[in-house]
Write a protein that holds these residues in place. Structure first.
Motif, mmCIF file in Angstrom:
data_model
loop_
_atom_site.group_PDB
_atom_site.id
_atom_site.type_symbol
_atom_site.label_atom_id
_atom_site.label_comp_id
_atom_site.label_asym_id
_atom_site.label_seq_id
_atom_site.Cartn_x
_atom_site.Cartn_y
_atom_site.Cartn_z
ATOM 1 N N GLU A 1 0.846 -1.191 0.000
ATOM 2 C CA GLU A 1 0.000 0.000 0.000
ATOM 3 C C GLU A 1 0.883 1.242 0.000
ATOM 4 O O GLU A 1 1.043 1.934 1.004
ATOM 5 C CB GLU A 1 -0.920 -0.022 1.221
ATOM 6 C CG GLU A 1 -1.861 -1.232 1.223
ATOM 7 C CD GLU A 1 -2.684 -1.345 2.489
ATOM 8 O OE1 GLU A 1 -2.330 -0.660 3.480
ATOM 9 O OE2 GLU A 1 -3.650 -2.113 2.504
ATOM 10 N N GLY B 1 1.894 4.984 -1.677
ATOM 11 C CA GLY B 1 1.299 6.114 -2.383
ATOM 12 C C GLY B 1 1.454 7.389 -1.597
ATOM 13 O O GLY B 1 2.241 7.477 -0.658
ATOM 14 N N GLY B 2 0.705 8.397 -1.988
ATOM 15 C CA GLY B 2 0.697 9.658 -1.254
ATOM 16 C C GLY B 2 2.020 10.395 -1.269
ATOM 17 O O GLY B 2 2.397 11.004 -0.257
ATOM 18 N N TYR C 1 6.155 9.595 1.743
ATOM 19 C CA TYR C 1 5.121 8.782 1.105
ATOM 20 C C TYR C 1 4.645 7.730 2.095
ATOM 21 O O TYR C 1 5.260 7.508 3.140
ATOM 22 C CB TYR C 1 5.660 8.114 -0.179
ATOM 23 C CG TYR C 1 6.801 7.152 0.042
ATOM 24 C CD1 TYR C 1 6.579 5.774 0.155
ATOM 25 C CD2 TYR C 1 8.115 7.600 0.137
ATOM 26 C CE1 TYR C 1 7.624 4.888 0.363
ATOM 27 C CE2 TYR C 1 9.165 6.728 0.334
ATOM 28 C CZ TYR C 1 8.911 5.370 0.442
ATOM 29 O OH TYR C 1 9.957 4.494 0.652
ATOM 30 N N ASN D 1 7.084 0.149 -2.046
ATOM 31 C CA ASN D 1 6.063 1.196 -1.933
ATOM 32 C C ASN D 1 6.535 2.522 -2.513
ATOM 33 O O ASN D 1 5.714 3.321 -2.979
ATOM 34 C CB ASN D 1 5.642 1.356 -0.476
ATOM 35 C CG ASN D 1 4.670 0.276 -0.046
ATOM 36 O OD1 ASN D 1 3.885 -0.219 -0.851
ATOM 37 N ND2 ASN D 1 4.721 -0.115 1.223
ATOM 38 N N LEU E 1 5.662 2.233 -6.085
ATOM 39 C CA LEU E 1 4.226 2.420 -6.273
ATOM 40 C C LEU E 1 3.826 3.887 -6.121
ATOM 41 O O LEU E 1 2.963 4.393 -6.851
ATOM 42 C CB LEU E 1 3.464 1.564 -5.258
ATOM 43 C CG LEU E 1 3.589 0.049 -5.446
ATOM 44 C CD1 LEU E 1 2.915 -0.683 -4.292
ATOM 45 C CD2 LEU E 1 3.009 -0.392 -6.779
ATOM 46 N N ALA E 2 4.465 4.594 -5.167
ATOM 47 C CA ALA E 2 4.161 6.016 -4.980
ATOM 48 C C ALA E 2 4.561 6.825 -6.205
ATOM 49 O O ALA E 2 3.836 7.736 -6.632
ATOM 50 C CB ALA E 2 4.863 6.533 -3.726
ATOM 51 N N LYS F 1 4.710 5.751 -9.261
ATOM 52 C CA LYS F 1 3.797 5.425 -10.355
ATOM 53 C C LYS F 1 2.537 6.281 -10.317
ATOM 54 O O LYS F 1 1.910 6.534 -11.350
ATOM 55 C CB LYS F 1 3.423 3.945 -10.304
ATOM 56 C CG LYS F 1 4.443 3.000 -10.909
ATOM 57 C CD LYS F 1 3.967 1.573 -10.862
ATOM 58 C CE LYS F 1 4.933 0.636 -11.589
ATOM 59 N NZ LYS F 1 4.907 0.842 -13.058
ATOM 60 N N GLN F 2 2.161 6.724 -9.129
ATOM 61 C CA GLN F 2 0.945 7.522 -8.971
ATOM 62 C C GLN F 2 1.194 9.022 -9.114
ATOM 63 O O GLN F 2 0.252 9.817 -9.065
ATOM 64 C CB GLN F 2 0.327 7.233 -7.598
ATOM 65 C CG GLN F 2 -0.083 5.785 -7.402
ATOM 66 C CD GLN F 2 -0.413 5.487 -5.957
ATOM 67 O OE1 GLN F 2 -0.903 6.341 -5.221
ATOM 68 N NE2 GLN F 2 -0.126 4.264 -5.521
ATOM 69 N N SER F 3 2.452 9.415 -9.276
ATOM 70 C CA SER F 3 2.793 10.835 -9.342
ATOM 71 C C SER F 3 2.729 11.352 -10.773
ATOM 72 O O SER F 3 3.196 10.697 -11.711
ATOM 73 C CB SER F 3 4.202 11.057 -8.786
ATOM 74 O OG SER F 3 4.641 12.386 -9.030
ATOM 75 N N SER F 4 2.171 12.547 -10.948
ATOM 76 C CA SER F 4 2.108 13.160 -12.279
ATOM 77 C C SER F 4 3.480 13.562 -12.798
ATOM 78 O O SER F 4 3.644 13.850 -13.985
ATOM 79 C CB SER F 4 1.190 14.384 -12.233
ATOM 80 O OG SER F 4 1.703 15.357 -11.321
ATOM 81 N N PRO G 1 4.946 6.317 -15.410
ATOM 82 C CA PRO G 1 4.810 5.114 -14.585
ATOM 83 C C PRO G 1 5.383 3.853 -15.195
ATOM 84 O O PRO G 1 5.596 2.857 -14.491
ATOM 85 C CB PRO G 1 3.299 4.989 -14.395
ATOM 86 C CG PRO G 1 2.704 5.710 -15.553
ATOM 87 C CD PRO G 1 3.636 6.849 -15.848
#
Length: 374
Positions: free
Chosen positions: A99, A101-102, A122, A208, A211-212, A214-217, A221
């Motif tokens: 989990e 992200g962020g 993150y 993680n 994964l974080a 990958k979620q960033s603009s 990714p």
């Protein structure tokens, strides 16, 4: 000048399905990873002009410990009930629901004309992990690299203090570079049980981080790699085994052994300050001599067949902390399974490479990333 030093490329097929974090560097472990081109020891380089590199040497002819393969079903606590994997095993890591992200960018500091640098944080399975991120100037999204550092005593470690050369060089070449502090380091959350789990949490934090990103603009990714040194090289082995397909490529500088027993014996078992962690692990697994199969389940080498990404390894012949034989044995194990691995050997190179060897190594790393993150 382009080096003519041969590379060891390898490939690999077959395998098993589990692996675990190396019991890497302790408080008396590998030299402090400052990333500034020096270590606790004075570094030496090969004499003579040109890059201080040489052909890779073949795997060590010294006898090595045979790591048994995992066979058959896991032990059960009752008919039809599968026992939970040991928390220090890669079986446990593979079973983890990651989990991450962020990703958050905090205060800006240390920026240059080529990139902006920020404090970063993150989420990592309920914990907050701090780090330092360099973002190239210009229009993204950019390819990215997660940097997994080597051992520094968590009691004195400060945010982003290591792998400065790698962060700077790769950011100047257009990569977002996220240097992670790991749990129990700097402003990261605490995890008191991590040592007793052979520091498996560091692998969780590296996965993680990927994964974080990958979620960033800020990041493409599909173009993320993992680079680690020393203890962080062990994190690279583990992450590639545990989450194949997350990173497009891995790079390990002077990595610890891919056989957990080597690391446990060198840095944990004989270190009085880690006696509690050693007792906790042995109480669950038994000693490596009495329970070789259980210990094999904590070694990424046992499960190298899971790796799907190319791997590049750099190692000096005079490494005072992580013997080059460890990388040679890892390469031999990867080759036996048909995996794509390259090993560069640096004659006279110590645990932390200095120029001109480091300059050669980072150019090779850059070329490797360009080939594999296209």
């Amino acid at each position: 000048m382009r080096s003519t030093a041969p590379r060891i490329r390898t490939g690999l097929t077959a395998g098993l399905t589990v692996a675990v974090l190396l019991g890497a560097c302790s408080t008396s472990g590998p030299a402090v990873d400052t990333g500034r081109g020096s270590s606790r020891h004075s570094a030496t380089t090969a004499s003579g002009p040109g890059p201080s590199t040489a052909p890779t040497t073949p795997p060590s002819s010294e006898p090595t410990r045979s790591i048994p393969e995992a066979k058959g079903p896991a032990p059960t606590t009752a008919p039809g009930v599968r026992a939970a994997p040991d928390p220090a095993s890669i079986a446990a890591l593979i079973a983890t629901k990651f989990e991450g992200g962020g990703l958050r960018l905090g205060a800006e500091r240390g920026s240059t004309s080529a990139y902006r640098q920020y404090f970063a944080s993150y989420r990592s399975n309920g914990l907050t992990i701090s780090g330092r991120i360099n973002v190239p100037r210009g229009k993204g999204p950019f390819p990215a690299v997660v940097l997994a550092h080597g051992y520094v005593d968590p009691a004195v470690y400060t945010n982003g203090e290591t792998m400065l050369r790698e962060r700077d060089h790769l950011a100047r070449r257009g990569y977002v570079t996220l240097h992670i502090d790991y749990r129990n380091h700097a402003q990261s959350s605490k995890d008191p049980s991590n040592d007793a789990r052979l520091r498996a949490g560091y692998t969780v934090d590296a996965v993680n981080a990927g994964l974080a990103l990958k979620q960033s603009s800020l990041v493409d990714p599909s173009r993320i790699a993992l680079v680690g040194r020393s203890m962080g090289g062990g994190v690279v082995y583990n992450a590639l085994v545990v989450r194949p397909g997350l990173f497009r490529a891995g790079v390990a500088y002077a990595p610890v052994s891919s056989d957990t027993v080597d690391n446990f014996d060198k840095w944990v078992r004989r270190d009085a300050s880690r006696a509690g962690a050693a007792r906790a692990v042995i109480a669950r697994l038994g000693t490596p001599e009495a329970q070789p199969a259980k210990w094999a389940a904590t070694s990424p080498r046992t499960y190298f067949s899971r790796i799907t990404e190319p791997l590049l390894i750099h190692h000096g012949t005079a490494d005072e902390d992580c013997p080059i034989a460890w990388s040679q044995e890892s390469v031999a194990a990867l080759r036996a399974r048909g995996k794509n691995v390259e090993l560069y050997v640096y004659p006279g190179g110590r645990h932390t490479l200095t120029s001109p060897q480091w300059d050669t190594s980072i150019r090779r790393t850059e070329a490797f990333l360009q080939r594999n993150l296209r």
